[in-house]
Structures are given as C-alpha cells and as structure tokens.
Design a protein around this motif. Structure first.
Motif, PDB file in Angstrom:
ATOM      1  N   THR A 250       0.832  -1.208   0.000  1.00  0.00           N
ATOM      2  CA  THR A 250       0.000   0.000   0.000  1.00  0.00           C
ATOM      3  C   THR A 250       0.864   1.254   0.000  1.00  0.00           C
ATOM      4  O   THR A 250       0.608   2.198  -0.762  1.00  0.00           O
ATOM      5  CB  THR A 250      -0.956  -0.005   1.215  1.00  0.00           C
ATOM      6  OG1 THR A 250      -1.778  -1.175   1.148  1.00  0.00           O
ATOM      7  CG2 THR A 250      -1.835   1.235   1.240  1.00  0.00           C
TER       8      THR A 250
ATOM      9  N   ASP B 202       2.314   1.737  -3.483  1.00  0.00           N
ATOM     10  CA  ASP B 202       1.335   2.231  -4.451  1.00  0.00           C
ATOM     11  C   ASP B 202       1.024   3.705  -4.236  1.00  0.00           C
ATOM     12  O   ASP B 202       0.971   4.480  -5.196  1.00  0.00           O
ATOM     13  CB  ASP B 202       0.049   1.409  -4.386  1.00  0.00           C
ATOM     14  CG  ASP B 202       0.172   0.073  -5.085  1.00  0.00           C
ATOM     15  OD1 ASP B 202       1.279  -0.297  -5.522  1.00  0.00           O
ATOM     16  OD2 ASP B 202      -0.860  -0.628  -5.184  1.00  0.00           O
ATOM     17  N   PHE B 203       0.823   4.111  -2.989  1.00  0.00           N
ATOM     18  CA  PHE B 203       0.515   5.520  -2.729  1.00  0.00           C
ATOM     19  C   PHE B 203       1.700   6.421  -3.061  1.00  0.00           C
ATOM     20  O   PHE B 203       1.511   7.539  -3.542  1.00  0.00           O
ATOM     21  CB  PHE B 203       0.046   5.732  -1.286  1.00  0.00           C
ATOM     22  CG  PHE B 203      -1.418   5.508  -1.106  1.00  0.00           C
ATOM     23  CD1 PHE B 203      -2.353   6.416  -1.586  1.00  0.00           C
ATOM     24  CD2 PHE B 203      -1.890   4.364  -0.492  1.00  0.00           C
ATOM     25  CE1 PHE B 203      -3.717   6.206  -1.444  1.00  0.00           C
ATOM     26  CE2 PHE B 203      -3.252   4.138  -0.329  1.00  0.00           C
ATOM     27  CZ  PHE B 203      -4.165   5.063  -0.811  1.00  0.00           C
ATOM     28  N   SER B 204       2.913   5.957  -2.826  1.00  0.00           N
ATOM     29  CA  SER B 204       4.079   6.791  -3.140  1.00  0.00           C
ATOM     30  C   SER B 204       4.347   6.855  -4.643  1.00  0.00           C
ATOM     31  O   SER B 204       4.914   7.816  -5.140  1.00  0.00           O
ATOM     32  CB  SER B 204       5.325   6.272  -2.414  1.00  0.00           C
ATOM     33  OG  SER B 204       5.810   5.089  -3.014  1.00  0.00           O
TER      34      SER B 204
ATOM     35  N   TYR C 238       1.789   5.942  -7.248  1.00  0.00           N
ATOM     36  CA  TYR C 238       0.621   6.214  -8.092  1.00  0.00           C
ATOM     37  C   TYR C 238      -0.426   7.121  -7.433  1.00  0.00           C
ATOM     38  O   TYR C 238      -1.459   7.375  -8.019  1.00  0.00           O
ATOM     39  CB  TYR C 238      -0.075   4.901  -8.473  1.00  0.00           C
ATOM     40  CG  TYR C 238       0.844   3.852  -9.028  1.00  0.00           C
ATOM     41  CD1 TYR C 238       1.460   4.016 -10.265  1.00  0.00           C
ATOM     42  CD2 TYR C 238       1.107   2.680  -8.310  1.00  0.00           C
ATOM     43  CE1 TYR C 238       2.312   3.044 -10.767  1.00  0.00           C
ATOM     44  CE2 TYR C 238       1.951   1.701  -8.816  1.00  0.00           C
ATOM     45  CZ  TYR C 238       2.550   1.889 -10.042  1.00  0.00           C
ATOM     46  OH  TYR C 238       3.385   0.930 -10.532  1.00  0.00           O
ATOM     47  N   ASP C 239      -0.212   7.543  -6.201  1.00  0.00           N
ATOM     48  CA  ASP C 239      -1.168   8.358  -5.435  1.00  0.00           C
ATOM     49  C   ASP C 239      -2.437   7.620  -5.045  1.00  0.00           C
ATOM     50  O   ASP C 239      -3.386   8.224  -4.581  1.00  0.00           O
ATOM     51  CB  ASP C 239      -1.538   9.656  -6.171  1.00  0.00           C
ATOM     52  CG  ASP C 239      -0.356  10.608  -6.277  1.00  0.00           C
ATOM     53  OD1 ASP C 239       0.486  10.614  -5.359  1.00  0.00           O
ATOM     54  OD2 ASP C 239      -0.275  11.335  -7.281  1.00  0.00           O
ATOM     55  N   SER C 240      -2.499   6.320  -5.290  1.00  0.00           N
ATOM     56  CA  SER C 240      -3.605   5.494  -4.824  1.00  0.00           C
ATOM     57  C   SER C 240      -3.139   4.041  -4.835  1.00  0.00           C
ATOM     58  O   SER C 240      -2.148   3.714  -5.485  1.00  0.00           O
ATOM     59  CB  SER C 240      -4.845   5.667  -5.702  1.00  0.00           C
ATOM     60  OG  SER C 240      -4.601   5.149  -6.985  1.00  0.00           O
ATOM     61  N   ALA C 241      -3.844   3.206  -4.118  1.00  0.00           N
ATOM     62  CA  ALA C 241      -3.472   1.788  -4.066  1.00  0.00           C
ATOM     63  C   ALA C 241      -4.247   1.012  -5.121  1.00  0.00           C
ATOM     64  O   ALA C 241      -5.411   1.308  -5.400  1.00  0.00           O
ATOM     65  CB  ALA C 241      -3.757   1.218  -2.683  1.00  0.00           C
ATOM     66  N   TRP C 242      -3.611   0.037  -5.708  1.00  0.00           N
ATOM     67  CA  TRP C 242      -4.265  -0.890  -6.634  1.00  0.00           C
ATOM     68  C   TRP C 242      -4.656  -2.092  -5.770  1.00  0.00           C
ATOM     69  O   TRP C 242      -3.885  -3.015  -5.581  1.00  0.00           O
ATOM     70  CB  TRP C 242      -3.313  -1.268  -7.762  1.00  0.00           C
ATOM     71  CG  TRP C 242      -4.027  -1.866  -8.921  1.00  0.00           C
ATOM     72  CD1 TRP C 242      -4.123  -3.197  -9.205  1.00  0.00           C
ATOM     73  CD2 TRP C 242      -4.746  -1.193  -9.944  1.00  0.00           C
ATOM     74  NE1 TRP C 242      -4.865  -3.386 -10.338  1.00  0.00           N
ATOM     75  CE2 TRP C 242      -5.263  -2.161 -10.823  1.00  0.00           C
ATOM     76  CE3 TRP C 242      -5.026   0.160 -10.198  1.00  0.00           C
ATOM     77  CZ2 TRP C 242      -6.029  -1.840 -11.935  1.00  0.00           C
ATOM     78  CZ3 TRP C 242      -5.777   0.470 -11.310  1.00  0.00           C
ATOM     79  CH2 TRP C 242      -6.272  -0.521 -12.157  1.00  0.00           C
ATOM     80  N   TRP C 243      -5.871  -2.049  -5.222  1.00  0.00           N
ATOM     81  CA  TRP C 243      -6.279  -2.935  -4.138  1.00  0.00           C
ATOM     82  C   TRP C 243      -6.255  -4.417  -4.486  1.00  0.00           C
ATOM     83  O   TRP C 243      -5.993  -5.257  -3.637  1.00  0.00           O
ATOM     84  CB  TRP C 243      -7.649  -2.520  -3.587  1.00  0.00           C
ATOM     85  CG  TRP C 243      -7.549  -1.180  -2.920  1.00  0.00           C
ATOM     86  CD1 TRP C 243      -8.093  -0.010  -3.347  1.00  0.00           C
ATOM     87  CD2 TRP C 243      -6.808  -0.872  -1.739  1.00  0.00           C
ATOM     88  NE1 TRP C 243      -7.736   1.017  -2.493  1.00  0.00           N
ATOM     89  CE2 TRP C 243      -6.953   0.509  -1.492  1.00  0.00           C
ATOM     90  CE3 TRP C 243      -6.034  -1.613  -0.854  1.00  0.00           C
ATOM     91  CZ2 TRP C 243      -6.364   1.158  -0.414  1.00  0.00           C
ATOM     92  CZ3 TRP C 243      -5.445  -0.978   0.229  1.00  0.00           C
ATOM     93  CH2 TRP C 243      -5.614   0.387   0.439  1.00  0.00           C
TER      94      TRP C 243
ATOM     95  N   TYR D   3     -11.845  -3.480 -11.115  1.00  0.00           N
ATOM     96  CA  TYR D   3     -11.489  -2.385 -12.018  1.00  0.00           C
ATOM     97  C   TYR D   3     -11.983  -2.567 -13.452  1.00  0.00           C
ATOM     98  O   TYR D   3     -11.796  -1.675 -14.277  1.00  0.00           O
ATOM     99  CB  TYR D   3      -9.963  -2.195 -12.032  1.00  0.00           C
ATOM    100  CG  TYR D   3      -9.409  -1.895 -10.664  1.00  0.00           C
ATOM    101  CD1 TYR D   3      -9.634  -0.662 -10.057  1.00  0.00           C
ATOM    102  CD2 TYR D   3      -8.683  -2.850  -9.965  1.00  0.00           C
ATOM    103  CE1 TYR D   3      -9.143  -0.384  -8.797  1.00  0.00           C
ATOM    104  CE2 TYR D   3      -8.183  -2.576  -8.709  1.00  0.00           C
ATOM    105  CZ  TYR D   3      -8.419  -1.348  -8.126  1.00  0.00           C
ATOM    106  OH  TYR D   3      -7.927  -1.077  -6.872  1.00  0.00           O
TER     107      TYR D   3
END
Length: 177
Positions: free
Chosen positions: A65, A68-70, A72-77, A136
């Motif tokens: 997590t 992903d946030f660092s 893409y600015d969001s997580a690919w859950w 997705y």
C-alpha cells in the motif's frame, strides 16, 4: 505478553519499511505493463520465517500500500490484497517447515520453494487478475499476462533472494546457539 507484542509491532514496522523500500526502489521492469522484478517478496520469506503468517500478511499489505501511494497516489487494491494473501500463505509454509530455527536442509529448501510456487500461483495468477477484472473492469488478457509474469518473477526472486536470506539467517542463528 507485553514484550511479545512490542516484538511483533517492531517486526511489522521494520518488515513493512523493508518491504516498501525494496518494492519502491529496487524494482526491475519486466517489459509487461506495471509488473516488475521485485525483491520485496524475497524479503517477505525471511520476515514470515521469523515472525509468522500474520506478520507476513500485515507487512505485505502495508508495504505494498505504501508503495502504491508513493508511486501512483492510490493503491491498486486487487494487487495489495494478493500480496497480503501471498504473505499469509508464505508465512504458513515457512512456519510449518521451521525455516528459521538453524536447521535448514536441502529438503526444507525444496519444500519451501514448492510451497512458495503454489502461493505465487494463488496470489498472482488467480487472485490479482480476478480482482483486476472484478474491481477495475480490466481486460482479462492483459491482467492474466501481468499475473503470469508476476508469478514467474516472484517465484524466481523468492527462490533465489528469499532462499539466500533464509540460508544466511540460519547460518547466523546456528552461530549464536
């Protein structure tokens, strides 16, 4: 009890930071979109061997997590969940085989690599692609190619890097006893 809890919290924090740093900064592109050779999975094998499946689950969830946030600015859950499941399954295998007790044999290494292959198939060839499709709406062909690539490179990384970490840890563990 308090000492054990602090030890596990410390293991989760250090494990997740190590996982994040390896995943974020030592990732080698495979040529398949958003799929890298990732040494974090090898690190996870050592963490789970020492601290167990629940720590492995949390380390993979938190580390992935953060990555992903660092990045893409969001997580690919779907992939975060798959990584957590991989940490849990890897932990069940490493704990069952007692891979961190100073008696690592060739038979245990082979069994570990069979189990980690099964865990990789479940996480990356089944859970991640199905999650991509269901969450997705991603195209099946694309995500199954990504999943197959991730399965192969993660298997190889754990087989080499993870096994080397386990062998090194066991050599140190034997010296201390």
């Amino acid at each position: 009890m308090k000492k054990t809890n602090l030890r596990l919290i410390g293991a989760i924090v250090i494990g997740a930071i190590g996982f994040f740093l390896l995943m974020r900064y030592i990732a080698i592109p495979t040529g398949v979109h958003n799929t890298q050779i990732n040494f974090a999975e090898g690190w996870l094998s050592l963490v789970t061997a020492i601290f167990g499946p629940i720590v492995g689950l949390i380390v993979a969830l938190v580390g992935h997590t953060l990555n992903d946030f660092s990045r893409y600015d969001s997580a690919w859950w779907s992939w975060v969940i798959a990584d957590g499941l991989f940490g849990l399954l890897l932990g069940l295998a490493t704990q069952r085989l007692h891979l961190a007790n100073g008696t690592l044999t060739v038979k245990k290494i082979i069994a570990f690599n069979i189990w980690q292959l099964i865990a990789n198939v479940i996480a990356w060839l089944i859970i991640a692609p199905l999650g991509d499709i269901l969450i997705y709406g991603e195209p099946a062909k694309k995500v199954f190619i990504q999943g197959a690539t991730a399965t192969g490179v993660n298997f190889a990384t754990v087989a080499v890097f993870g096994t080397l970490l386990l062998v090194g840890y066991n050599k140190i563990f034997k010296l201390k006893n």
